[in-house]
Design an enzyme around this catalytic site. Structure first.
Site, PDB file in Angstrom:
ATOM      1  N   ALA A 152       0.809  -1.224   0.000  1.00 20.58           N
ATOM      2  CA  ALA A 152       0.000   0.000   0.000  1.00 20.58           C
ATOM      3  C   ALA A 152       0.840   1.271   0.000  1.00 20.58           C
ATOM      4  O   ALA A 152       0.287   2.366   0.033  1.00 20.58           O
ATOM      5  CB  ALA A 152      -0.927   0.000   1.223  1.00 20.58           C
ATOM      6  N   ASN A 153       2.164   1.133  -0.067  1.00 21.05           N
ATOM      7  CA  ASN A 153       2.991   2.339   0.046  1.00 21.05           C
ATOM      8  C   ASN A 153       3.144   3.090  -1.272  1.00 21.05           C
ATOM      9  O   ASN A 153       3.564   4.243  -1.282  1.00 21.05           O
ATOM     10  CB  ASN A 153       4.376   1.997   0.605  1.00 21.05           C
ATOM     11  N   THR A 154       2.796   2.455  -2.387  1.00 21.50           N
ATOM     12  CA  THR A 154       2.996   3.118  -3.677  1.00 21.50           C
ATOM     13  C   THR A 154       2.054   2.529  -4.728  1.00 21.50           C
ATOM     14  O   THR A 154       1.393   1.520  -4.480  1.00 21.50           O
ATOM     15  CB  THR A 154       4.483   2.973  -4.129  1.00 21.50           C
ATOM     16  N   GLY A 155       1.992   3.188  -5.887  1.00 17.18           N
ATOM     17  CA  GLY A 155       1.283   2.641  -7.049  1.00 17.18           C
ATOM     18  C   GLY A 155      -0.189   2.342  -6.794  1.00 17.18           C
ATOM     19  O   GLY A 155      -0.907   3.089  -6.126  1.00 17.18           O
ATOM     20  N   TYR A 210       7.152 -14.156 -14.161  1.00 19.39           N
ATOM     21  CA  TYR A 210       6.132 -13.172 -13.768  1.00 19.39           C
ATOM     22  C   TYR A 210       4.744 -13.663 -14.173  1.00 19.39           C
ATOM     23  O   TYR A 210       3.811 -13.656 -13.369  1.00 19.39           O
ATOM     24  CB  TYR A 210       6.431 -11.812 -14.409  1.00 19.39           C
TER      25      TYR A 210
HETATM   26  N1  LIG Z   1       1.507  -1.434 -13.109  1.00 18.34           N
HETATM   27  C1  LIG Z   1       0.966  -2.263 -14.006  1.00 18.34           C
HETATM   28  O1  LIG Z   1       0.930  -1.978 -15.224  1.00 18.34           O
HETATM   29  C2  LIG Z   1       0.374  -3.577 -13.570  1.00 18.34           C
HETATM   30  C3  LIG Z   1      -0.225  -4.374 -14.542  1.00 18.34           C
HETATM   31  C4  LIG Z   1      -0.782  -5.594 -14.162  1.00 18.34           C
HETATM   32  C5  LIG Z   1      -0.748  -5.988 -12.844  1.00 18.34           C
HETATM   33  N2  LIG Z   1      -0.145  -5.200 -11.923  1.00 18.34           N
HETATM   34  C6  LIG Z   1      -0.102  -5.689 -10.528  1.00 18.34           C
HETATM   35  O2  LIG Z   1      -0.549  -4.665  -9.658  1.00 18.34           O
HETATM   36  C7  LIG Z   1       0.025  -4.853  -8.366  1.00 18.34           C
HETATM   37  C8  LIG Z   1       0.572  -3.530  -7.861  1.00 18.34           C
HETATM   38  O3  LIG Z   1       1.633  -3.137  -8.704  1.00 18.34           O
HETATM   39  P1  LIG Z   1       2.025  -1.618  -8.997  1.00 18.34           P
HETATM   40  O4  LIG Z   1       1.932  -1.421 -10.449  1.00 18.34           O
HETATM   41  O5  LIG Z   1       1.324  -0.707  -8.076  1.00 18.34           O
HETATM   42  O6  LIG Z   1       3.599  -1.696  -8.661  1.00 18.34           O
HETATM   43  P2  LIG Z   1       4.510  -0.905  -7.630  1.00 18.34           P
HETATM   44  O7  LIG Z   1       4.269   0.552  -7.737  1.00 18.34           O
HETATM   45  O8  LIG Z   1       5.891  -1.415  -7.860  1.00 18.34           O
HETATM   46  O9  LIG Z   1       3.983  -1.421  -6.208  1.00 18.34           O
HETATM   47  C9  LIG Z   1       4.232  -2.747  -5.814  1.00 18.34           C
HETATM   48  C10 LIG Z   1       4.054  -2.865  -4.336  1.00 18.34           C
HETATM   49  O10 LIG Z   1       4.351  -4.208  -3.958  1.00 18.34           O
HETATM   50  C11 LIG Z   1       5.249  -4.161  -2.854  1.00 18.34           C
HETATM   51  N3  LIG Z   1       6.089  -5.348  -2.709  1.00 18.34           N
HETATM   52  C12 LIG Z   1       7.022  -5.832  -3.548  1.00 18.34           C
HETATM   53  N4  LIG Z   1       7.650  -6.877  -2.988  1.00 18.34           N
HETATM   54  C13 LIG Z   1       7.086  -7.055  -1.761  1.00 18.34           C
HETATM   55  C14 LIG Z   1       7.320  -7.944  -0.689  1.00 18.34           C
HETATM   56  N5  LIG Z   1       8.286  -8.863  -0.725  1.00 18.34           N
HETATM   57  N6  LIG Z   1       6.558  -7.831   0.417  1.00 18.34           N
HETATM   58  C15 LIG Z   1       5.592  -6.888   0.506  1.00 18.34           C
HETATM   59  N7  LIG Z   1       5.345  -5.996  -0.463  1.00 18.34           N
HETATM   60  C16 LIG Z   1       6.094  -6.084  -1.581  1.00 18.34           C
HETATM   61  C17 LIG Z   1       6.092  -2.932  -3.100  1.00 18.34           C
HETATM   62  O11 LIG Z   1       6.783  -2.556  -1.914  1.00 18.34           O
HETATM   63  P3  LIG Z   1       8.167  -1.720  -2.012  1.00 18.34           P
HETATM   64  O12 LIG Z   1       7.798  -0.393  -2.614  1.00 18.34           O
HETATM   65  O13 LIG Z   1       8.634  -1.623  -0.614  1.00 18.34           O
HETATM   66  O14 LIG Z   1       9.076  -2.528  -2.868  1.00 18.34           O
HETATM   67  C18 LIG Z   1       5.013  -1.971  -3.527  1.00 18.34           C
HETATM   68  O15 LIG Z   1       4.351  -1.465  -2.414  1.00 18.34           O
HETATM   69  C19 LIG Z   1       1.071  -5.956  -8.527  1.00 18.34           C
HETATM   70  O16 LIG Z   1       0.539  -7.183  -8.074  1.00 18.34           O
HETATM   71  C20 LIG Z   1       1.284  -6.031 -10.039  1.00 18.34           C
HETATM   72  O17 LIG Z   1       1.696  -7.323 -10.453  1.00 18.34           O
HETATM   73  C21 LIG Z   1       0.407  -3.992 -12.243  1.00 18.34           C
END
Ligand SMILES: NC(=O)c1ccc[n+]([C@@H]2O[C@H](COP(=O)([O-])OP(=O)(O)OC[C@H]3O[C@@H](n4cnc5c(N)ncnc54)[C@H](OP(=O)(O)O)[C@@H]3O)[C@@H](O)[C@H]2O)c1
Length: 314
Positions: free
Chosen positions: A26-29, A180
């Protein structure tokens, strides 16, 4: 496939006062935006994050835009079963019941690595970590009318394949995209099998999944430079405009009163479903394979040591 385009937006999230949500990553994105909207609608939101400092910073940012936000930052490293167990115990000690569990955190296409427990890093973090967390929080979800478990998958699940003979790339060559998409296919299969088991036990909670489209977030941070450029270009050309729009599919799965267990939400856009408003979409054929779902469940229980009890504590 049931599909409609009704321009669903975050303003349609209903009153969440009196409800408690756990959002991983929940800290980003997308996770940050999901948590912010839930808090803005009155939910108490546990910000379950890998890094405690980043969790606190996110809590402060949410409090900056939602003055009366009830947010609770908490450490959770999904790449460590011990951390998952500890975080679940903390949540269970603070909250007698939970309304929403949003399995959002994830990492994409890092160099080969293993979690603390020896699992391939993407499968271990994105799928097995959430499998263990959900199982350990189930007894807090079971008593709650209207409880939902929402897991974030991806459009790339469609190209995914679960290699049951080599889940952790011990024998086959490690390919970042294959790992992935395997993990994101597992997210969706987990949801469908969980829903089947909840329904069979006549349990209250329901399980749904969401895919956000292509969203400009920090997600490509671990990818190799050429892949990072390709993702950036594709996202700019065809993707969602921002992370808040990317959070809509998750929010709809979590809060739309018309949504039902086992449903999958994603953008209505034509091109790759990379952008648009969330609608109900169809999982791939591979994701719907009940035999593979059962096998994945059994493997996940064996690997994590977490056995789901649909009638009591894990
Ligand atoms: N962005 C896209 O285009 C997209 C597309 C399809 C699906 N998704 C899915 O959407 C979800 C959110 O992704 P996002 O795009 O928001 O990416 P993001 O901005 O990189 O955020 C990912 C989050 O997951 C956390 N995380 C990573 N490793 C972790 C661990 N070992 N334990 C706990 N937390 C962890 C990160 O924490 P840290 O910041 O501390 O590393 C961050 O808070 C993911 O499941 C991703 O696969 C995203």
């Amino acid at each position: 496939m049931s599909r409609w385009t009704d321009g669903w937006v975050a303003g349609e999230v209903g009153d969440q006062r009196g409800r408690t949500a756990v959002v991983t990553g929940a800290n980003t994105g997308i996770g940050f935006e999901t948590a912010t909207v839930l808090a803005a609608h009155g939910a108490t939101v546990v910000l379950a994050c890998r890094d405690a400092g980043r969790a606190n910073a996110a809590a402060a940012r949410i409090a900056g835009t939602v003055p009366d936000a009830a947010v609770d930052p908490l450490g959770l490293d999904l790449a460590s079963l011990a951390s998952v167990c500890q975080a679940a115990d903390r949540i269970r000690s603070r909250y007698p019941r939970l309304d929403l569990l949003i399995n959002n955190a994830g990492l994409m296409m890092p160099p080969f690595g293993r979690t603390e427990d020896g699992f391939e890093r993407q499968f271990g973090t994105n799928h097995l970590g959430h499998f263990a967390l959900t199982g350990r929080l189930l007894d807090r979800l079971l008593p709650t009318p209207g409880a939902r478990i929402v897991t974030v998958s991806s459009l790339v699940h469609r190209g995914g394949r679960i290699d049951f003979d080599d889940l952790h790339f011990a024998r086959r060559r490690y390919r970042r995209p294959a790992a992935y998409s395997q993990s994101k296919l597992a997210n969706l299969m987990f949801t469908l099998e969980l829903q089947r088991r909840l329904a069979a036990a006549a349990a209250r909670p329901v399980a749904l999944a969401a895919e956000p489209g292509l969203v400009p977030t920090e997600l490509p941070r671990h990818t190799a430079a050429p892949a990072r450029l390709a993702v950036w270009l594709l996202t700019r050309l065809a993707g969602q405009p921002d992370a808040a729009t990317g959070a809509l599919a998750t929010l709809r799965a979590a809060t739309d009163p018309r949504a039902r267990g086992g449903e999958y939400y994603g953008p209505d856009g034509r091109l790759l479903r990379a952008s648009g408003h969330p609608v109900r979409i169809e999982p791939s054929e591979a994701a719907r394979d009940p035999e593979a779902q059962r096998r994945l469940w059994a493997e996940s229980e064996r690997l994590t040591g977490v056995t789901y009890r649909f009638g009591g504590p894990a």
